[in-house]
Structure formats: structure tokens, C-alpha cells
Design an enzyme around this catalytic site. Sequence first.
Site, mmCIF file in Angstrom:
data_model
loop_
_atom_site.group_PDB
_atom_site.id
_atom_site.type_symbol
_atom_site.label_atom_id
_atom_site.label_comp_id
_atom_site.label_asym_id
_atom_site.label_seq_id
_atom_site.Cartn_x
_atom_site.Cartn_y
_atom_site.Cartn_z
ATOM 1 N N VAL A 140 0.839 -1.210 0.000
ATOM 2 C CA VAL A 140 0.000 0.000 0.000
ATOM 3 C C VAL A 140 0.871 1.257 0.000
ATOM 4 O O VAL A 140 0.619 2.211 -0.751
ATOM 5 C CB VAL A 140 -0.943 0.004 1.232
ATOM 6 C CG1 VAL A 140 -1.685 1.317 1.367
ATOM 7 C CG2 VAL A 140 -1.924 -1.149 1.135
ATOM 8 N N ASP A 182 10.836 3.252 5.567
ATOM 9 C CA ASP A 182 10.637 1.906 6.105
ATOM 10 C C ASP A 182 11.779 1.603 7.066
ATOM 11 O O ASP A 182 12.897 2.087 6.867
ATOM 12 C CB ASP A 182 10.623 0.876 4.969
ATOM 13 C CG ASP A 182 9.838 -0.365 5.345
ATOM 14 O OD1 ASP A 182 8.722 -0.543 4.821
ATOM 15 O OD2 ASP A 182 10.333 -1.154 6.185
ATOM 16 N N LEU A 228 -7.389 -0.213 -3.196
ATOM 17 C CA LEU A 228 -6.585 -0.658 -4.341
ATOM 18 C C LEU A 228 -6.613 -2.176 -4.466
ATOM 19 O O LEU A 228 -6.411 -2.878 -3.483
ATOM 20 C CB LEU A 228 -5.127 -0.222 -4.153
ATOM 21 C CG LEU A 228 -4.897 1.231 -3.780
ATOM 22 C CD1 LEU A 228 -3.423 1.469 -3.484
ATOM 23 C CD2 LEU A 228 -5.360 2.138 -4.904
ATOM 24 N N ARG A 229 -6.860 -2.638 -5.679
ATOM 25 C CA ARG A 229 -6.773 -4.082 -5.912
ATOM 26 C C ARG A 229 -5.390 -4.413 -6.443
ATOM 27 O O ARG A 229 -4.902 -3.723 -7.352
ATOM 28 C CB ARG A 229 -7.793 -4.515 -6.974
ATOM 29 C CG ARG A 229 -9.214 -4.548 -6.486
ATOM 30 C CD ARG A 229 -10.144 -4.602 -7.667
ATOM 31 N NE ARG A 229 -9.911 -3.486 -8.578
ATOM 32 C CZ ARG A 229 -10.447 -3.381 -9.796
ATOM 33 N NH1 ARG A 229 -11.220 -4.329 -10.253
ATOM 34 N NH2 ARG A 229 -10.200 -2.331 -10.556
ATOM 35 N N ASN A 250 -15.202 -3.831 2.087
ATOM 36 C CA ASN A 250 -14.487 -5.086 1.824
ATOM 37 C C ASN A 250 -15.313 -6.300 2.230
ATOM 38 O O ASN A 250 -15.324 -7.314 1.537
ATOM 39 C CB ASN A 250 -13.134 -5.095 2.548
ATOM 40 C CG ASN A 250 -12.037 -4.530 1.664
ATOM 41 O OD1 ASN A 250 -12.305 -4.037 0.584
ATOM 42 N ND2 ASN A 250 -10.804 -4.606 2.126
ATOM 43 N N LEU A 307 -18.931 -11.400 -8.831
ATOM 44 C CA LEU A 307 -19.834 -12.556 -8.850
ATOM 45 C C LEU A 307 -19.171 -13.708 -9.606
ATOM 46 O O LEU A 307 -19.853 -14.475 -10.282
ATOM 47 C CB LEU A 307 -21.175 -12.188 -9.503
ATOM 48 C CG LEU A 307 -22.141 -11.337 -8.682
ATOM 49 C CD1 LEU A 307 -23.449 -11.112 -9.433
ATOM 50 C CD2 LEU A 307 -22.440 -11.983 -7.318
ATOM 51 N N CYS A 366 -6.130 -9.017 2.066
ATOM 52 C CA CYS A 366 -7.189 -8.146 2.595
ATOM 53 C C CYS A 366 -8.455 -8.879 3.038
ATOM 54 O O CYS A 366 -8.794 -8.853 4.219
ATOM 55 C CB CYS A 366 -7.555 -7.089 1.566
ATOM 56 S SG CYS A 366 -6.285 -5.853 1.390
ATOM 57 N N LYS A 415 -8.478 -11.307 6.129
ATOM 58 C CA LYS A 415 -8.101 -10.557 7.342
ATOM 59 C C LYS A 415 -9.193 -9.541 7.712
ATOM 60 O O LYS A 415 -9.561 -9.412 8.876
ATOM 61 C CB LYS A 415 -6.779 -9.840 7.047
ATOM 62 C CG LYS A 415 -6.228 -9.001 8.166
ATOM 63 C CD LYS A 415 -4.797 -8.607 7.859
ATOM 64 C CE LYS A 415 -4.715 -7.487 6.866
ATOM 65 N NZ LYS A 415 -4.564 -6.148 7.389
HETATM 66 C C1 UDX Z 1 -9.192 -6.170 -2.212
HETATM 67 C C2 UDX Z 1 -10.235 -5.070 -2.518
HETATM 68 O O1 UDX Z 1 -10.835 -5.316 -3.791
HETATM 69 C C3 UDX Z 1 -9.609 -3.713 -2.447
HETATM 70 O O2 UDX Z 1 -10.595 -2.711 -2.644
HETATM 71 C C4 UDX Z 1 -8.971 -3.561 -1.065
HETATM 72 O O3 UDX Z 1 -8.484 -2.334 -0.854
HETATM 73 C C5 UDX Z 1 -7.916 -4.627 -0.866
HETATM 74 O O4 UDX Z 1 -8.538 -5.898 -0.992
HETATM 75 P P1 UDX Z 1 -7.310 -7.476 -3.556
HETATM 76 O O5 UDX Z 1 -7.150 -8.282 -2.317
HETATM 77 O O6 UDX Z 1 -6.112 -6.948 -4.248
HETATM 78 O O7 UDX Z 1 -8.249 -6.211 -3.275
HETATM 79 O O8 UDX Z 1 -8.057 -8.396 -4.634
HETATM 80 P P2 UDX Z 1 -9.518 -8.545 -5.228
HETATM 81 O O9 UDX Z 1 -9.462 -8.314 -6.672
HETATM 82 O O10 UDX Z 1 -10.539 -7.807 -4.475
HETATM 83 O O11 UDX Z 1 -9.752 -10.128 -4.998
HETATM 84 C C6 UDX Z 1 -9.714 -10.710 -3.693
HETATM 85 C C7 UDX Z 1 -9.936 -12.207 -3.766
HETATM 86 O O12 UDX Z 1 -11.265 -12.505 -4.185
HETATM 87 C C8 UDX Z 1 -9.021 -12.922 -4.775
HETATM 88 O O13 UDX Z 1 -8.604 -14.151 -4.238
HETATM 89 C C9 UDX Z 1 -9.913 -13.143 -5.976
HETATM 90 O O14 UDX Z 1 -9.518 -14.229 -6.761
HETATM 91 C C10 UDX Z 1 -11.250 -13.387 -5.292
HETATM 92 N N1 UDX Z 1 -12.418 -13.086 -6.124
HETATM 93 C C11 UDX Z 1 -12.649 -11.810 -6.548
HETATM 94 C C12 UDX Z 1 -13.317 -14.097 -6.440
HETATM 95 O O15 UDX Z 1 -13.146 -15.258 -6.064
HETATM 96 N N2 UDX Z 1 -14.415 -13.774 -7.185
HETATM 97 C C13 UDX Z 1 -14.683 -12.525 -7.631
HETATM 98 O O16 UDX Z 1 -15.708 -12.332 -8.301
HETATM 99 C C14 UDX Z 1 -13.763 -11.500 -7.300
#
Ligand code: UDX
Length: 452
Positions: free
Chosen positions: A11, A30, A161-162, A216, A258, A268, A271
Site C-alpha cells: 500500500v 521503512d 486498491l486491488r 471489503n 460474482l 485483505c 483478514k
Molecule cells: C481487495 C479489494 O478489492 C480492495 O478494494 C482492497 O483495498 C484490498 O482488498 P485485492 O485483495 O487486491 O483487493 O483483490 P480482489 O481483486 O478484491 O480479490 C480478492 C480475492 O477474491 C481474490 O482471491 C480473488 O480471486 C477473489 N475473487 C474476486 C473471487 O473469487 N471472485 C470474484 O468475483 C472477485
Amino acid sequence: MNIAIIGSGYVGLVTGVCLAHIGHHVVCVDNDREKIKKLNAGKVPIYEPGLEEMILKYRRMKRLVFSGAIAVAVKKADVIFIAVGTPSKHNGDADLTYIENVAAEIARHMDGYKLLVEKSTVPAQTGNRIERTVRLNLSSKKGKPGHPAVEFDVASNPEFLREGSAIEDFMNPDRIVIGVESARAEKLLREVYKPLKARIVVTNLASAEMIKHAANSFLAAKISFINAVAQVCDRVGADVLKVAEGMGYDKRIGRAFLNAGIGYGGSCFPKDVDAFIRLADKSGYDFRLLKSVREVNEQQKASFIHLVEDKLWIIKGKTIAVWGLAFKANTDDMRRAASLDIIRVLQAEGARVQAYDPKAMLNARHELKNVKFCADAYAAVKAADCLLVLTEWDEFLKIDLVKVRGLMRQPVVFDGRNFFDKKVFTDHGFEYYGIGRGDVAQNTTGVMCAKK
Ligand code: UDX
């Protein structure tokens, strides 16, 4: 503006480089000297599309600096973002040790007005605790008679952020949430983000922290919901992809998040869901809905393993190929990746695993034992009794399936991400099993069986 980012993890780095991109002067701090040394040598410790190029560019332009010296960074900065880690404790609580340490240290170096902004995902009310920690550490040092009072504000500015599209998400946010307790803090944060011309939601500290929890957890709930729907789809011969499409066109629902699969992972969602459940529990509310979200997520991995066990018949001595290890595509991140649990269980049952991931193998080596890590996707399927697709990397779509068919001992594919077109595989003579694609129907005795 002069901005300090404390914590140069995922982040912190993305936020720092993006703030430099929109015109600010940024120091990323850091306490890991090795990391700072590497960053200063142009080596970026994580894989995120576009990040390395941007870091090099803004370092050259001297808008981005990496440093181990928090004191200098704090003195120079108008705004200080706190982006240190908040790992989970065994009971699901967020461990806020780093946040407390950093708040106290910032306080000790403050010599004029500063705005402290929490960027890390933290439980509601952490902002108040930061405020108190700073106040206590200020007064212990600077409370002597005649010493000028040091003013400060604490704000919350959660990140959304993803991984894999973090820079794009930063530059084009759906909204920016700022939780503030003073007009001065609001003005400063608006100025930080002015170049983005984004929609800004201003609220108080507690509500901003809550927005992060709720957003989240809601996304995790969407995933668990469609995964639960997928379970029923399999039993009644429906296709979850069509179901999600049909649901998703309804604007009130939306198609995003979905995608049924092997459950959510990453640093994220698991947790954050745990932390929100704990926060609710402590506040006296039993958030059963969210507990089910977590339960469905765990079940999803178990039922995928079940499917493999059922179709492979005997696991012991079989060779299982794995395509994709990262918790999702376009990242090298292995944190809470579903692949870890799935591989460990199959290994415990006696399977040999040979795997390939375009970016995450280095990190996976630290987590997984006795896995044969392969140079490419073809090497991974050599003499394999089945193939598991666990991460949806685009490069897998370009693979020559005739070659794959020739290399495998048995042409059986378990697509844990519904990434492939089933017909493409079946046309090449594979047995293909997706998630909730109606491949597995229930017979009258209640035993799951493959549909012909
Ligand atoms: C997430 C949030 O999207 C972001 O807004 C936040 O700040 C940090 O956490 P991230 O963990 O990078 O981001 O990934 P994300 O794209 O949200 O996917 C999380 C998990 O869900 C992944 O393992 C992904 O494969 C899974 N996922 C996502 C699904 O299984 N199905 C979906 O439709 C979407």
C-alpha cells in the site's frame, strides 16, 4: 506538497509513487534497511504492473525518495500517511503494534503542525487511539514549560486498491473517502487529491474506518454468495456463469465480484472479514451473516478438493499439475492463496504436485514444500493425472491444448476459476470440471456424480 509515507509495503509503495505522479514530493520510509537499500538501487520488492517503471521515473525526477530516517521525513512533511502492516492475531483481531510504534515515533519528531493519515486497514476507533498516542508522546517530550505546543490532526483515508490494478485504481477511483475531525485536515486532504478530480466522500474518522470494513466485507459476501449459488447450480444442473450474468445486468446487483471459484484469498479479504467479525463481537453484535461468509469461503476449497478426490479416485501416487498459485492473477502475492490449502491437502493424501505460476513461484517456494516448480505450463502437465487451474493468468489462454493433451497421462481438468471455455477443453478430449457449471449433479441417493 511534501508527503511522507511510513511503511513501504504494498500500500505504501503504490500510494507513494502515485502521489509523486500527481505532482507531490514524496518520501517513502521503512525501518527495513535492506528494503530501502534495494529500492534505492531500483529493485522493487513486489510485482505490480507499471510500478517499477513509475518508481524509476519519479526517483529520477527527484519527486520520490526512499529513506530509513523517519525523523527527517516527519520534519519535512505536511502530511504523513501511515501505511504499516496490520497482520491478524490468532483470534482474528488486527495486530496494531506497528501502528502504535509509528504514531509514537512520529510524535517524538514532530516540530510543527502535521496531518497524520491512516491508510492501513485498521479497526474502527484506531484513529482515536493514534490521536491519543501522539498526544501522550508529544507531552512527554515537549510538555516542558515554555515549549511551544505542537498541533496535529489525525484523519482516515482508506485504500481500495486491488493488487494487479492498483495504479489504475489509484488514478481512477470510484470515490475517495476522507474521515476528518477538523476543517484544516479536510482542506489538506482535498488538496492532496485535487489533481485526480475524483468524487470525495467526507465524513468523520469512525465512519471512514467503517466504510472500509463494510466495503471489503460486502465484496467478500458477494463472492461467498455466488459460491453458495454455484454449489446449488452443480446439484441442479444450472450454470453459475449464466446465473451471474442474468443477475449482474440488474443495476442494483452488478456483475462485478460474482465470479464463483475456489474462494477469496489475499492480504485483505480474509483478514478484513475476521477483523470486522471481531469488532462486531466486541461491540456486542453477533455478525452471523459475516461468519457465514467466512464459512462458505472455507467450504469452497474443501468442496473443490472433494471434487478432485472423487474424480481422480485414488490420490496416493498420482501426479497433479497446477497452473497458477497466486491468490489472483497479475500479482506475485501468495498471502492466503487458496492454492496453498488445496495443494497441502492433496500432498498429505500422497499426491505429487508439479506447479507453474508466471510470477508467484519465488514466493510460493517459501510456503510450499516438496512441490516441483516448473519452468512453464507445459512442463507442469508432463505425465500428470490431472490439471488444476488455480489462478486465472491470461497466458494460460494461449496454451496449445493438443500439446497439453499429449503430455498428460490422463486428460482431466479442474478449473477452479471457471476461466476456460469448457467446450474448448472437451473438444480436445478432456474431461472438464468447473465450479457450479452443472458438471456435477446429485443422484437420487444423494451421492454426487458427474453428468454425462
Ligand atoms: C481487495 C479489494 O478489492 C480492495 O478494494 C482492497 O483495498 C484490498 O482488498 P485485492 O485483495 O487486491 O483487493 O483483490 P480482489 O481483486 O478484491 O480479490 C480478492 C480475492 O477474491 C481474490 O482471491 C480473488 O480471486 C477473489 N475473487 C474476486 C473471487 O473469487 N471472485 C470474484 O468475483 C472477485
